[in-house]
Scaffold this motif. Structure first.
Motif, mmCIF file in Angstrom:
data_model
loop_
_atom_site.group_PDB
_atom_site.id
_atom_site.type_symbol
_atom_site.label_atom_id
_atom_site.label_comp_id
_atom_site.label_asym_id
_atom_site.label_seq_id
_atom_site.Cartn_x
_atom_site.Cartn_y
_atom_site.Cartn_z
ATOM 1 N N GLN A 1 -41.969 81.365 2.111
ATOM 2 C CA GLN A 1 -40.955 81.392 3.165
ATOM 3 C C GLN A 1 -40.144 82.679 3.132
ATOM 4 N N TYR A 2 -39.853 83.187 1.922
ATOM 5 C CA TYR A 2 -39.079 84.419 1.804
ATOM 6 C C TYR A 2 -39.418 85.093 0.479
ATOM 7 N N ALA A 3 -39.167 86.399 0.423
ATOM 8 C CA ALA A 3 -39.427 87.163 -0.801
ATOM 9 C C ALA A 3 -38.141 87.488 -1.545
ATOM 10 N N GLY A 4 -37.005 87.328 -0.890
ATOM 11 C CA GLY A 4 -35.720 87.656 -1.500
ATOM 12 C C GLY A 4 -35.164 86.514 -2.312
ATOM 13 N N ASP A 5 -33.876 86.630 -2.651
ATOM 14 C CA ASP A 5 -33.187 85.633 -3.472
ATOM 15 C C ASP A 5 -32.626 84.538 -2.575
ATOM 16 N N ILE B 1 -30.030 87.652 -9.764
ATOM 17 C CA ILE B 1 -30.098 86.390 -9.031
ATOM 18 C C ILE B 1 -28.701 85.786 -8.871
ATOM 19 N N TRP B 2 -28.395 85.311 -7.671
ATOM 20 C CA TRP B 2 -27.104 84.657 -7.450
ATOM 21 C C TRP B 2 -27.035 83.396 -8.320
ATOM 22 N N PRO B 3 -25.914 83.159 -8.976
ATOM 23 C CA PRO B 3 -25.795 81.978 -9.841
ATOM 24 C C PRO B 3 -25.603 80.704 -9.028
ATOM 25 N N VAL B 4 -25.865 79.591 -9.677
ATOM 26 C CA VAL B 4 -25.700 78.266 -9.082
ATOM 27 C C VAL B 4 -24.447 77.630 -9.679
ATOM 28 N N PHE B 5 -23.455 77.355 -8.836
ATOM 29 C CA PHE B 5 -22.234 76.706 -9.316
ATOM 30 C C PHE B 5 -22.505 75.235 -9.552
ATOM 31 N N ARG B 6 -22.112 74.773 -10.730
ATOM 32 C CA ARG B 6 -22.324 73.383 -11.105
ATOM 33 C C ARG B 6 -21.145 72.898 -11.926
#
Length: 557
Positions: free
Chosen positions: A396-400, A128-133
């Motif tokens: 809405q979508y199945a991907g990341d 999974i792509w990370p979330v920058f915070r």
């Protein structure tokens, strides 16, 4: 609903050096967690007190996964005296730092403190792509995963509302964010007073406050929410025909708008009024548009909230989804040609905003393909707020999400916490810089949550649990997070917040009442502005309309 889970040592997977940079807990943090019985007790005391609807483990909207690690006491002393003593054990407290989150689905996304825009040809994040915070829900800036502590004895606490001193203190306390803090426009005072900041002459600091960019961002987030609440209620009262709120997405507006340059052209969808507000669109102008009076820049031809302003480089909103995305590519291509023909002209980009639902349109695919192949300097900004009207993201979508599509188009991309105004600002600033340097598009996916209904034509209680909305308001709200940050440094308290809210409420009400009292646009404006000279068919229609009004004794002012 909110699901909070603690990770003792056996539950923390061993992370490679590479995966640790994208938000995975480090071995050092895991060891600290396992060895600290005090931390475990404090953790259970903190979260056992959560309301049942927030603490129960169930599929829900907001999931925050926390790890326990020793970090410095997040707040500076209220007394603004230099700290001279070295760091002691009591200066280091156990703080629960979120490691994963999920705003609008049950899919866990790792949180990272390292901002990395993945460019074409580079390895994409595994999994999974990370979330920058940069800032957590507590209002505290994040420490890097391998941090032990910060020597707070070196920190000079900022003076009251001294923006540059606050910036300096933060760079010492959080050196891993030094680049973002020093380059952030939110920490740069304006050379001239902001005209939309009230001047309280009773306070000595007021003269500086009207130049304080950070306080303006905070106030405008509150202003936008007050405007939404009042105009939404006005629609329910039948005073305007339609409205859409921005509740829960204010950090996206102020964070991104403050990172752009005035010459950058904005192509909005319909939930980005805060960007226009940041650029100087007044409450009177917002209300004039919603009431379609004679001062409406669109001359009453658009539905409410379909704003536009040529002077502020904000293209008029259009209801059909996705049309603005391809238009933004064309504008960016024009900027590219201008830069090639005139090296001295000030560089500019186009930025287009859209929701995750609009990313399912053919316009999105066409725009991404054209932008990547033509290498246009622009930003694709996706507001992933969990619902495309009533369609949840899992349908809405199945991907990341949306950001995982960027590499397929040969486009740079980054995922950011859309409820963190500082992270959004940093991501947009870096994306803009990269777009100009490479003359190529950059995609940003901002993870957030739509707290309000889709519009006044929608009842979201029919397709989502209201407990998840309440959890978003209580835990992840961007204004609440910003407010906590300012309180940590003594810049806000209950009285100051209440005063701002009351001032903005009164200002919005006055603007609305003035707009409502104005007459509608003149009749002849209905037939102008499309053609330089009126063609025969429009002249015929105008004649027929005036005859109809006269025949039925209808007086139109």
């Amino acid at each position: 609903m909110l699901r909070v889970l603690n990770y003792p040592k056996p539950a923390i997977r061993q992370c490679s050096k590479k995966t640790r940079t994208v938000g995975c807990p480090s071995e050092a943090a895991a060891a600290t967690t396992a060895s600290s019985s005090i931390a475990t007790k404090q953790h259970h005391r903190q979260f056992s007190s959560l309301p049942h609807h927030l603490a129960r483990q169930n599929n829900g909207m907001v999931n925050i996964f926390v790890k326990s690690t020793k970090v410095p006491r997040p707040t500076l002393p209220k007394t603004f005296n230099r700290l001279k003593k070295p760091l002691k054990e009591e200066d280091v407290t156990t703080q629960h730092v979120p490691s994963h989150l999920s705003y609008a689905s049950n899919k866990r996304m790792p949180i990272t403190s390292e901002m990395r825009i993945v460019q074409p040809g580079e390895d994409t994040p595994s999994g999974i792509w990370p979330v920058f915070r940069m800032m957590d829900e507590s209002g505290n800036f994040r420490q890097p995963d391998n941090a032990r502590h910060t020597n707070v004895s070196k920190i000079i606490p900022p003076k009251h509302h001294d923006l540059l001193q606050l910036q300096s203190a933060l760079t010492i306390q959080y050196p891993h964010f030094k680049h973002h803090l020093l380059s952030s426009g939110l920490f740069q005072p304006s050379k001239n007073p902001y005209p939309d900041m009230p001047l309280n002459k009773e306070e000595a600091e007021a003269a500086d406050d009207v130049k304080n960019t950070l306080l303006r961002a905070h106030r405008q987030m509150i202003r936008l929410r007050k405007m939404d609440t009042i105009l939404h209620n006005a629609q329910r009262q039948g005073r305007i025909s339609f409205y859409m709120t921005h509740h829960g997405e204010e950090a996206i507006h102020m964070g991104s708008a403050s990172a752009l340059s005035p010459q950058d052209v904005i192509f909005a969808q319909y939930r980005e009024a805060g960007l226009l507000m940041w650029r100087g669109f007044t409450l009177e102008q917002f209300c004039n548009q919603c009431f379609s009076n004679d001062h409406d820049l669109g001359k009453g031809r658009q539905m409410p909230i379909h704003y536009g302003c040529r002077a502020l480089n904000y293209q008029t909103v259009s209801s059909p989804l996705g049309t603005q995305i391809t238009q933004a590519v064309g504008a960016a291509y024009k900027f590219k040609l201008d830069a090639m023909n005139n090296k001295e002209k000030e560089a500019a980009i186009s930025i287009v905003y859209f929701g995750e639902g609009a990313a399912s349109t053919i316009d999105f695919h066409s725009a991404c393909n054209f932008a990547a192949t033509l290498k246009t300097p622009m930003i694709f900004f996706c507001r992933n707020n969990g619902y495309a009207i009533s369609t949840p993201v899992e349908d809405q979508y199945a991907g990341d999400g949306i950001i995982s599509r960027a590499p397929g188009y040969g486009m740079s991309g980054i995922r950011v916490d859309g409820n963190d105004v500082f992270a959004v600002h940093a991501a947009v600033a870096e994306a803009r810089k990269l777009a100009l340097e490479t003359s190529a598009p950059v995609m940003i996916e901002a993870m957030t949550y739509r707290q309000g209904h889709h519009s006044t034509s929608d009842d979201s209680s029919r397709y989502r649990d209201m407990d998840e909305v309440q959890a978003a308001q209580d835990v992840t709200d961007p204004i609440l997070r910003m407010d906590k940050f300012l309180r940590h440094y003594g810049w806000m308290d209950d009285d100051a917040v209440a005063l701002i809210e009351d001032e903005e409420r009164v200002t919005v009400l006055r603007a609305m009442e003035a707009a409502e009292a104005r007459p509608g646009p003149k009749l002849d404006t209905m037939f102008t502005d499309v053609y330089h000279e009126k063609p025969p068919h429009l002249l015929r229609q105008e004649t027929e309309l005036r005859q109809h009004l006269k025949r039925h004794d209808i007086v139109y002012h």
